[in-house]
Design a protein around this motif. Structure first.
Motif, short mmCIF file in Angstrom:
data_model
loop_
_atom_site.label_atom_id
_atom_site.label_comp_id
_atom_site.label_asym_id
_atom_site.label_seq_id
_atom_site.Cartn_x
_atom_site.Cartn_y
_atom_site.Cartn_z
N THR A 66 4.69 3.99 -12.55
CA THR A 66 3.88 2.80 -12.31
C THR A 66 3.19 2.87 -10.95
OG1 THR A 66 5.42 1.51 -13.66
CG2 THR A 66 3.94 0.28 -12.22
N ALA A 67 3.92 3.30 -9.92
CA ALA A 67 3.33 3.41 -8.59
C ALA A 67 2.21 4.45 -8.58
CB ALA A 67 4.40 3.77 -7.57
N HIS A 68 2.41 5.55 -9.27
CA HIS A 68 1.38 6.59 -9.32
C HIS A 68 0.10 6.07 -9.98
CE1 HIS A 68 -0.37 10.53 -9.28
NE2 HIS A 68 -0.40 10.63 -10.59
N LEU A 69 0.25 5.31 -11.05
CA LEU A 69 -0.93 4.74 -11.72
C LEU A 69 -1.66 3.75 -10.83
CD1 LEU A 69 0.56 4.25 -15.30
CD2 LEU A 69 -1.20 5.90 -14.62
N ILE A 70 -0.91 3.01 -9.98
CA ILE A 70 -1.55 2.12 -9.02
C ILE A 70 -2.35 2.92 -8.00
CG2 ILE A 70 -1.02 0.66 -7.02
CD1 ILE A 70 -0.98 -0.98 -9.50
N LEU A 71 -1.79 4.03 -7.53
CA LEU A 71 -2.52 4.85 -6.56
C LEU A 71 -3.77 5.46 -7.18
CD1 LEU A 71 0.41 6.66 -4.71
CD2 LEU A 71 -0.86 4.65 -4.00
N LEU A 72 -3.69 5.83 -8.45
CA LEU A 72 -4.89 6.34 -9.13
C LEU A 72 -5.94 5.25 -9.26
CD1 LEU A 72 -3.39 8.54 -12.01
CD2 LEU A 72 -4.35 9.29 -9.83
N ALA A 73 -5.50 4.02 -9.54
CA ALA A 73 -6.44 2.91 -9.64
C ALA A 73 -7.12 2.65 -8.30
CB ALA A 73 -5.73 1.66 -10.14
N ALA A 74 -6.36 2.79 -7.20
CA ALA A 74 -6.96 2.62 -5.87
C ALA A 74 -7.94 3.74 -5.58
CB ALA A 74 -5.85 2.58 -4.82
N ARG A 75 -7.58 4.95 -5.97
CA ARG A 75 -8.49 6.09 -5.77
C ARG A 75 -9.79 5.90 -6.55
NH1 ARG A 75 -7.16 11.42 -8.92
NH2 ARG A 75 -8.13 10.07 -10.49
N ASP A 76 -9.70 5.26 -7.71
CA ASP A 76 -10.88 5.04 -8.55
C ASP A 76 -11.61 3.74 -8.21
OD1 ASP A 76 -10.19 7.38 -9.86
OD2 ASP A 76 -9.17 6.36 -11.50
N ASP A 77 -11.22 3.10 -7.09
CA ASP A 77 -11.87 1.88 -6.59
C ASP A 77 -11.74 0.70 -7.56
OD1 ASP A 77 -12.72 3.06 -4.18
OD2 ASP A 77 -14.48 3.92 -5.17
N LEU A 78 -10.68 0.69 -8.36
CA LEU A 78 -10.43 -0.46 -9.22
C LEU A 78 -9.66 -1.56 -8.48
CD1 LEU A 78 -9.44 1.39 -12.51
CD2 LEU A 78 -11.64 0.34 -11.94
N LEU A 79 -9.04 -1.18 -7.37
CA LEU A 79 -8.33 -2.12 -6.52
C LEU A 79 -8.15 -1.47 -5.16
CD1 LEU A 79 -5.18 -0.89 -6.30
CD2 LEU A 79 -5.04 -1.84 -8.58
N ARG A 80 -7.68 -2.26 -4.19
CA ARG A 80 -7.34 -1.75 -2.87
C ARG A 80 -5.86 -2.00 -2.61
NH1 ARG A 80 -10.90 -5.38 -1.48
NH2 ARG A 80 -9.44 -6.26 0.05
N LEU A 81 -5.20 -1.08 -1.96
CA LEU A 81 -3.78 -1.25 -1.69
C LEU A 81 -3.53 -2.40 -0.71
CD1 LEU A 81 -2.67 2.48 -1.47
CD2 LEU A 81 -2.33 0.89 -3.37
N ASP A 82 -4.49 -2.66 0.19
CA ASP A 82 -4.33 -3.77 1.14
C ASP A 82 -4.91 -5.07 0.60
OD1 ASP A 82 -7.03 -3.22 1.24
OD2 ASP A 82 -7.13 -2.98 3.41
N GLN A 83 -5.29 -5.07 -0.67
CA GLN A 83 -5.86 -6.27 -1.30
C GLN A 83 -4.76 -7.28 -1.60
OE1 GLN A 83 -8.01 -5.27 -4.83
NE2 GLN A 83 -8.72 -7.36 -5.23
N ARG A 84 -5.08 -8.56 -1.47
CA ARG A 84 -4.11 -9.59 -1.83
C ARG A 84 -3.85 -9.52 -3.33
NH1 ARG A 84 -5.98 -15.30 0.34
NH2 ARG A 84 -7.62 -14.82 -1.17
N ALA A 85 -2.57 -9.50 -3.69
CA ALA A 85 -2.22 -9.43 -5.11
C ALA A 85 -2.72 -10.66 -5.86
CB ALA A 85 -0.72 -9.28 -5.26
N SER A 86 -2.82 -11.79 -5.18
CA SER A 86 -3.28 -13.02 -5.84
C SER A 86 -4.75 -12.94 -6.25
CB SER A 86 -3.05 -14.23 -4.93
OG SER A 86 -3.72 -14.06 -3.69
N ASP A 87 -5.51 -12.00 -5.66
CA ASP A 87 -6.89 -11.79 -6.11
C ASP A 87 -6.91 -11.29 -7.55
OD1 ASP A 87 -7.74 -12.53 -3.61
OD2 ASP A 87 -8.11 -10.47 -2.92
N LEU A 88 -5.89 -10.53 -7.91
CA LEU A 88 -5.79 -9.93 -9.23
C LEU A 88 -4.86 -10.72 -10.15
CD1 LEU A 88 -5.42 -6.30 -7.86
CD2 LEU A 88 -7.46 -7.23 -8.97
#
Length: 429
Positions: A52-74
């Protein structure tokens, strides 16, 4: 009972530049006498957090989210507004573990609940249970990460993992189980010893993200090989350039993107252990590329204990072949333990004095306190825990501490601290 007629283990050691050594012992199914083999799939519990963590990092790499983004935005329903995606990955959100909260209701073994039920409990929480930045291991973090992945990708976590990771890596026996009725090919059953033999330990619950990953030792070996490719050098942990590792609740280990890390000189490694519904699992990878995997379907065999024995044996006896180390470790299996019995309301007891019924706005249901012969008891759905007094106002129960805010004679409120859900205030209804 002979060990080859009990539930058992699937073990793998893969030294760099060598072929993997694999050992399977015991039965995948006691009912059908099916032996554990290379195609047997196990529920690996919290080892799923690596995926799950790896898929989150891939999503950040693909600009689908930011790791420092507020989770409540999503996750618009999330009330704790300053929690970031990275906080969820590293267990620094302070969000209490929803399964721990649900246990306060007195949930019974065959009751059914879903990931959505637990996320609803997460969305009731309006403040951190621990100070900002402090580690609090909580499966709820990874339930929320799974929801984030499904939101940004507009697909289910099982489909996403299959297309982005399992398929490309050749992990064709690996699946996130999203429905208790889903059939997993080659699935082992998990068991625990009882007074009269064995009983099944699996429950009708699936929680993709923090757990509910079914896989084989060989598929996990492929995953760890991929993880090692992300290891740029011995002094930089996997994905450390994207997400920092911080102290965890298991000193001296650090916790990063779904991984615990040991950084002792000469023994740098990453790992995770998982325990779910009678299964246990452990994966270990060190900086040289050595991989050790243990999967168990016996509730009385801890995979992390066996893995530690394998690593210790290889360190103390480097001259031994891996197959001999595995055989020695497999022989360490303990004798089956008898499952503990729960004390129910119809058990023998003295006269009870009712001290009141209490509820918390952060947890479901209600709890009741009684006193009998000077001893406090906490009740939840027809079963009671006898509390042991450890201080003037502090009592210890089964996995929690209860602290009264007044005298034991007139209780108006108390605080309940569970390991993964601390700081719950209960007031008289």
């Amino acid at each position: 009972m002979p060990r080859d007629e009990q539930p058992g283990l699937s073990l793998l050691v893969h030294r760099p530049d060598e072929e993997p050594t694999v050992l399977h012992t015991g039965l995948a199914s006691l009912e059908h006498g099916l032996a554990i083999g290379p195609d047997t799939t196990f529920n690996v519990g919290s080892v799923a957090k690596q995926i799950t963590a790896h898929l989150i990092l891939l999503a950040a790499r693909d600009d689908l989210l930011r790791l420092d983004q507020r989770a409540s935005d999503l996750l618009p329903r999330l009330k704790i507004s300053d929690v970031t995606v990275a906080d969820l990955v590293t267990h620094r959100s302070g969000i209490r573990d929803a399964e721990s909260l649900l246990s306060l209701v007195g949930f019974r073994d065959l009751d059914h609940y879903t990931a959505d039920d637990l996320r609803t409990l997460a969305y009731r929480q309006d403040q951190r249970a621990v100070p900002e930045g402090r580690f609090l291991y909580s499966n709820t973090n990874y339930l929320l990460l799974a929801e984030i992945l499904e939101t940004v990708h507009r697909t289910t976590l099982p489909d996403l993992a299959r297309h982005r990771l399992f398929g490309p890596l050749g992990m064709h026996s690996t699946h996130f189980k999203s429905d208790p009725r889903q059939v997993i090919p080659g699935a082992a059953s998990a068991y625990q010893a009882t007074h009269h033999g064995w009983r099944h330990t699996e429950l009708p619950v699936t929680l993709p993200g923090p757990g509910t990953l079914w896989t084989t030792a060989c598929d996990l070996d492929r995953w760890l090989a991929h993880l090692h490719q992300c290891w740029q050098c011995e002094h930089q942990l996997p994905w450390q350039n994207a997400l920092a590792y911080h102290p965890s609740d298991h000193q001296p280990y650090l916790y990063g993107p779904g991984l615990y890390a040991a950084t002792r000189p000469g023994r740098v490694g990453v790992f995770h252990y998982g325990h779910e519904q009678g299964f246990s699992a452990a994966t270990h990878l060190d900086a040289t590329g050595l991989r050790v995997i243990c999967l168990s379907n016996n509730a009385d065999i801890a995979a992390d204990y066996i893995t530690a024995a394998i690593l210790r044996g290889m360190g103390e006896h480097p001259e031994l072949a891996p197959k001999d180390v595995l055989r020695t470790a497999a022989s360490l299996r303990p004798e089956p333990k008898v499952a503990a019995r729960t004390q129910h309301a119809n058990g023998d007891r003295g006269p009870e004095v009712d001290l009141g019924t209490f509820s918390s706005d952060q947890a479901p249901g209600s709890l009741r306190l009684t006193r009998s012969a000077g001893t406090l008891h906490l009740w939840r759905r027809g079963s009671r825990d006898q509390l042991t007094q450890t201080g003037p106002a502090a009592y210890v129960g089964n996995g929690y501490t209860l602290t009264l805010t007044g005298s034991a004679d007139q209780v108006d409120s108390f605080t309940l601290d569970l390991d993964r859900a601390p700081g719950l205030t209960y007031v008289r209804r």
